[in-house]
Design an enzyme around this catalytic site. Structure first.
Site, mmCIF file in Angstrom:
data_model
loop_
_atom_site.group_PDB
_atom_site.id
_atom_site.type_symbol
_atom_site.label_atom_id
_atom_site.label_comp_id
_atom_site.label_asym_id
_atom_site.label_seq_id
_atom_site.Cartn_x
_atom_site.Cartn_y
_atom_site.Cartn_z
ATOM 1 N N SER A 43 92.653 -25.600 -129.567
ATOM 2 C CA SER A 43 92.863 -26.956 -129.051
ATOM 3 C C SER A 43 91.638 -27.856 -129.173
ATOM 4 O O SER A 43 91.745 -29.068 -128.968
ATOM 5 C CB SER A 43 93.267 -26.893 -127.574
ATOM 6 O OG SER A 43 92.272 -26.223 -126.823
ATOM 7 N N TYR A 44 90.469 -27.307 -129.504
ATOM 8 C CA TYR A 44 89.266 -28.147 -129.626
ATOM 9 C C TYR A 44 89.348 -28.967 -130.901
ATOM 10 O O TYR A 44 89.514 -28.407 -131.980
ATOM 11 C CB TYR A 44 88.008 -27.294 -129.684
ATOM 12 C CG TYR A 44 87.694 -26.447 -128.481
ATOM 13 C CD1 TYR A 44 88.336 -26.640 -127.259
ATOM 14 C CD2 TYR A 44 86.760 -25.422 -128.562
ATOM 15 C CE1 TYR A 44 88.036 -25.839 -126.162
ATOM 16 C CE2 TYR A 44 86.449 -24.630 -127.461
ATOM 17 C CZ TYR A 44 87.099 -24.839 -126.269
ATOM 18 O OH TYR A 44 86.796 -24.040 -125.187
ATOM 19 N N SER A 45 89.275 -30.301 -130.921
ATOM 20 C CA SER A 45 89.109 -31.129 -129.731
ATOM 21 C C SER A 45 90.232 -32.162 -129.694
ATOM 22 O O SER A 45 90.065 -33.311 -130.052
ATOM 23 C CB SER A 45 87.742 -31.818 -129.777
ATOM 24 O OG SER A 45 87.559 -32.416 -131.076
ATOM 25 N N GLU A 60 90.068 -29.074 -134.833
ATOM 26 C CA GLU A 60 88.910 -29.607 -135.563
ATOM 27 C C GLU A 60 87.724 -28.647 -135.531
ATOM 28 O O GLU A 60 87.028 -28.458 -136.537
ATOM 29 C CB GLU A 60 88.499 -30.969 -134.992
ATOM 30 C CG GLU A 60 89.432 -32.105 -135.326
ATOM 31 C CD GLU A 60 90.715 -32.115 -134.496
ATOM 32 O OE1 GLU A 60 91.665 -32.817 -134.865
ATOM 33 O OE2 GLU A 60 90.750 -31.403 -133.467
#
Length: 314
Positions: free
Chosen positions: A53-55, A65
């Site tokens: 899930s970053y970012s 990413e």
């Protein structure tokens, strides 16, 4: 040469500081991220922490990413076998939750972004109590048996659910959690100490704490009357308003001065010395921020110094 630490029962050996990848693709662009990754590994570091899930919280980003940048760096440096990569599942906008189907689909997506054939340590990012542990562990075990994941861990999970998961793994002979990623630092001790830490200790799990520097507060850069330009200033600055925060900062200042090291190094050294902790996680958006973090590998606090920090943070 810094001694590596064993990560629970996994067979993985890691540097005593895990480099947080949450800033890659957020406050550090690709070039800055490559520079930080190069400097960290040049200093002997080998433990990278990221999440699918970053970012996603950044305008214009969709999640992944950080993994993508790490994957490009691995491809450019040809050093995949030299690093331990940890990533997480459950929070990517396209792969939310911990259903069996989602865990397996998210893992494949992470592998593509990372440009690798295996994830060394795969965490459930946030537990989903509505999903039976049997389904979660079953899916993770399939990934391990397929060779896509080497070891599994849990982050943001209750002591009861962690114990239930471990019991199920043992009963069925399936992959079991070897690591736990809790929020834990000098100004946030009750988020780990107590029953969660007790389960980890009894079951031989290694703790890899996040927010190890309390969003930057424990670097010492946030002081009364001073303004810091940082996206984390609101979260970090609130600790200045508490007696505990001020007492911790005073103790850190004194101990850092006696060792001639940065305040952040002392805060990480206290954390690294706590029971079950294998490697705190801390991130750097510039190469200049790294030495204070890497210093944890060489700093040993005395029992008196550890005691003073423990008392100040009580």
């Amino acid at each position: 040469m810094t001694s590596l630490r064993k990560l629970g029962s996994s067979g993985l050996e890691v540097f005593p500081l895990s480099l947080g990848g949450n800033v890659f693709g957020w406050t550090a662009d690709e070039a800055a991220s490559f520079a930080v990754l190069d400097a960290y590994t040049a200093a002997g570091g080998n433990f990278l922490d990221t999440a699918d899930s970053y970012s996603a919280w950044v305008d214009g980003n969709s999640g992944g990413e950080s993994e993508t940048i790490i994957g490009k760096w691995l491809g450019a440096r040809k050093n995949r076998d030299d690093v331990v990569i940890a990533t997480k599942v459950s929070q990517h906008p396209d792969f939310p939750g911990l259903s069996a189907a989602n865990i397996k689909a998210a893992a494949d997506a992470s592998l593509r972004r990372l440009g690798t054939d295996r994830i060394d340590l795969y965490y459930t990012h946030f537990d989903k109590p509505e999903i039976p542990v049997e389904e979660i562990i079953g899916a993770l075990d399939e990934l391990v048996k397929a060779g896509k994941v080497r070891a599994i861990g849990a982050s943001n999970i209750s002591a009861a659910r962690l114990a239930e998961s471990l019991d199920f793994s043992d009963r069925e002979g399936l992959a079991r959690y070897v690591a736990l990623q809790p929020q834990y630092n000098l100004v946030s001790r009750d988020t780990y100490e107590g029953e969660l830490q007790a389960v980890a200790s009894r079951q031989g799990l290694a703790a890899v704490p996040y927010y190890a520097l309390a969003s930057g507060f424990l670097t010492g850069k946030y002081r009364a009357g001073e303004t810091v330009d940082s996206p984390r200033r609101a979260g970090a600055g609130k600790h200045l308003e508490t007696e505990r925060g001020r007492k911790v900062l005073a103790a850190l200042d004194d101990i850092a001065e006696s060792h001639t090291v940065p305040v952040a190094t002392v805060a990480l050294a206290w954390l690294a010395a706590q029971p079950t902790v294998a490697a705190p996680i801390a991130s750097a958006r510039t190469v200049e921020q790294l030495p204070a973090l890497l210093g944890v590998a060489d700093l040993s606090l005395t029992e008196a110094e550890l005691g003073r920090l423990t008392e100040a943070s009580a």
